[in-house]
Design a protein around this motif. Structure first.
Motif, PDB file in Angstrom:
ATOM      1  N   GLU A 132       0.823  -1.207   0.000  1.00 34.66           N
ATOM      2  CA  GLU A 132       0.000   0.000   0.000  1.00 34.66           C
ATOM      3  C   GLU A 132       0.859   1.260   0.000  1.00 34.66           C
ATOM      4  N   VAL A 133       0.347   2.305  -0.647  1.00 32.86           N
ATOM      5  CA  VAL A 133       1.022   3.597  -0.652  1.00 32.86           C
ATOM      6  C   VAL A 133       1.135   4.097   0.786  1.00 32.86           C
ATOM      7  N   GLY A 134       2.304   4.567   1.143  1.00 33.01           N
ATOM      8  CA  GLY A 134       2.576   5.004   2.506  1.00 33.01           C
ATOM      9  C   GLY A 134       3.304   3.966   3.345  1.00 33.01           C
ATOM     10  N   ARG A 135       3.358   2.743   2.853  1.00 31.60           N
ATOM     11  CA  ARG A 135       4.063   1.706   3.609  1.00 31.60           C
ATOM     12  C   ARG A 135       5.562   1.986   3.633  1.00 31.60           C
ATOM     13  N   ARG A 136       6.180   1.729   4.778  1.00 33.02           N
ATOM     14  CA  ARG A 136       7.616   1.938   4.955  1.00 33.02           C
ATOM     15  C   ARG A 136       8.308   0.585   5.071  1.00 33.02           C
ATOM     16  N   VAL A 137       9.429   0.459   4.385  1.00 33.45           N
ATOM     17  CA  VAL A 137      10.154  -0.812   4.377  1.00 33.45           C
ATOM     18  C   VAL A 137      11.637  -0.562   4.619  1.00 33.45           C
ATOM     19  N   PRO A 138      12.361  -1.581   5.113  1.00 31.70           N
ATOM     20  CA  PRO A 138      13.794  -1.411   5.402  1.00 31.70           C
ATOM     21  C   PRO A 138      14.609  -1.192   4.132  1.00 31.70           C
ATOM     22  N   LEU A 139      15.813  -0.694   4.317  1.00 30.14           N
ATOM     23  CA  LEU A 139      16.723  -0.459   3.195  1.00 30.14           C
ATOM     24  C   LEU A 139      17.453  -1.730   2.784  1.00 30.14           C
ATOM     25  N   HIS A 140      17.934  -2.501   3.755  1.00 35.48           N
ATOM     26  CA  HIS A 140      18.876  -3.578   3.456  1.00 35.48           C
ATOM     27  C   HIS A 140      18.220  -4.819   2.878  1.00 35.48           C
ATOM     28  N   SER A 141      16.895  -4.972   3.053  1.00 37.59           N
ATOM     29  CA  SER A 141      16.231  -6.215   2.637  1.00 37.59           C
ATOM     30  C   SER A 141      15.285  -6.028   1.466  1.00 37.59           C
ATOM     31  N   PRO A 177      26.957  -6.514   7.737  1.00 37.21           N
ATOM     32  CA  PRO A 177      27.295  -5.267   7.044  1.00 37.21           C
ATOM     33  C   PRO A 177      28.351  -5.429   5.957  1.00 37.21           C
ATOM     34  N   ASP A 178      29.403  -6.212   6.206  1.00 35.44           N
ATOM     35  CA  ASP A 178      30.452  -6.383   5.200  1.00 35.44           C
ATOM     36  C   ASP A 178      29.918  -7.094   3.952  1.00 35.44           C
ATOM     37  N   ARG A 179      29.100  -8.108   4.150  1.00 32.56           N
ATOM     38  CA  ARG A 179      28.517  -8.814   3.009  1.00 32.56           C
ATOM     39  C   ARG A 179      27.566  -7.909   2.239  1.00 32.56           C
ATOM     40  N   LEU A 180      26.781  -7.110   2.957  1.00 29.26           N
ATOM     41  CA  LEU A 180      25.880  -6.173   2.291  1.00 29.26           C
ATOM     42  C   LEU A 180      26.668  -5.133   1.511  1.00 29.26           C
ATOM     43  N   GLU A 181      27.764  -4.644   2.070  1.00 33.12           N
ATOM     44  CA  GLU A 181      28.585  -3.646   1.377  1.00 33.12           C
ATOM     45  C   GLU A 181      29.097  -4.203   0.055  1.00 33.12           C
ATOM     46  N   HIS A 183      27.744  -6.553  -1.693  1.00 36.87           N
ATOM     47  CA  HIS A 183      26.576  -6.694  -2.554  1.00 36.87           C
ATOM     48  C   HIS A 183      26.198  -5.349  -3.168  1.00 36.87           C
ATOM     49  N   LEU A 184      26.269  -4.267  -2.385  1.00 37.76           N
ATOM     50  CA  LEU A 184      25.879  -2.948  -2.888  1.00 37.76           C
ATOM     51  C   LEU A 184      26.854  -2.441  -3.950  1.00 37.76           C
ATOM     52  N   VAL A 185      28.106  -2.832  -3.857  1.00 39.95           N
ATOM     53  CA  VAL A 185      29.064  -2.482  -4.915  1.00 39.95           C
ATOM     54  C   VAL A 185      28.615  -3.082  -6.246  1.00 39.95           C
ATOM     55  N   ARG A 186      28.145  -4.333  -6.220  1.00 41.00           N
ATOM     56  CA  ARG A 186      27.643  -4.970  -7.443  1.00 41.00           C
ATOM     57  C   ARG A 186      26.366  -4.291  -7.931  1.00 41.00           C
TER      58      ARG A 186
END
Length: 253
Positions: A132-141, A177-181, A183-186
């Motif tokens: 739904e519009v207005g829903r907030r979700v996490p950044l990392h997932s 965090p290191d694994r996410l970092e 992943h974000l580079v890719r």
């Protein structure tokens, strides 16, 4: 953010510096003090204090008992109006994304440490994904969040996410965090992000950034994993990137 050149007219300098402060407050996960504002923007401490005081008086900033500053309600009202306008204008692009992919299309904007959905066009399928519009979700997932994170400087990402383990939404969520970092580079290199059942089991999502100055905006399509395979999600990227450019161009200038 850098201070305006010294030869700028004084009035324009003040506007630039005030907007720099507002952007700094909006991008900081925690309230900031005058000394930090002064240091990060290259302003004299007296100038920073004067401009922050003016922002507080008009409701654009607020301060806590420790005299640390954050965005105020006036800025939030303007932000809400901007989101409504963006969501309204995105309707044709979202419908084109649904037509191109057959899946639900979403537009999400970074707000603080979360993404907020500002517009959606539903899939024609009976079995479809709904946020739904207005829903907030996490950044990392989420794909929309990872696209936004990938466009930031590493230090900004660390400030938003912290250094400890990230919340696990499903068994597939990246929580280190290191694994996410890495992943974000890719994600940054390839220009899109996948949420491969990382936010919700049975749901796959692909997102691309929308080139809009001053906002982190993501365009995505989501569907059940039976229909949206990893190959299907990647095949949708060129259409999404084209539509994201159209939306960005419509808001430029």
């Amino acid at each position: 953010m850098t201070p305006p050149p010294p030869d700028r007219p004084r009035g324009v300098q003040s506007v630039d510096r005030t907007l720099d402060i507002l952007e700094l407050l909006a991008s900081s996960p925690d309230p900031v003090g005058v000394t930090e504002v002064s240091r990060r923007l290259g302003l004299a401490q007296g100038t920073a204090h004067r401009l922050l005081g003016a922002l507080v008086q008009r409701g654009w900033a607020r301060h806590d008992a420790g005299r640390r500053y954050a965005v105020g309600p006036a800025a939030m009202r303007v932000g809400d109006a901007a989101y409504r306008a963006l969501g309204s204008s995105a309707g044709p692009v979202l419908r084109d994304a649904v037509q191109a992919t057959g899946e639900t299309a979403n537009l999400a904007v970074l707000e603080g440490t979360q993404m907020v959905y500002v517009a959606q066009a539903p899939s024609p399928h009976t079995l479809r994904i709904f946020a739904e519009v207005g829903r907030r979700v996490p950044l990392h997932s989420t794909a929309v969040g990872k696209v936004a994170l990938a466009r930031m400087a590493p230090a900004t990402r660390r400030a938003l996410l912290g250094s400890g383990p990230l919340p696990s939404r499903t068994p597939h969520t990246v929580t280190t965090p290191d694994r996410l970092e890495a992943h974000l580079v890719r994600v940054h290199e390839q220009g899109f992000a996948l949420d491969d059942e990382e936010q919700e089991l049975g749901v796959r999502c692909v997102a691309v950034p929308v080139p809009l100055a001053g906002l982190e905006v993501s365009l995505s399509v989501s569907g059940p994993t039976e229909r949206m395979t990893p190959e299907t999600a990647r095949a949708a990227v060129p259409a999404l990137q084209r539509l994201a450019r159209l939306l960005g161009d419509s808001h430029s200038g």
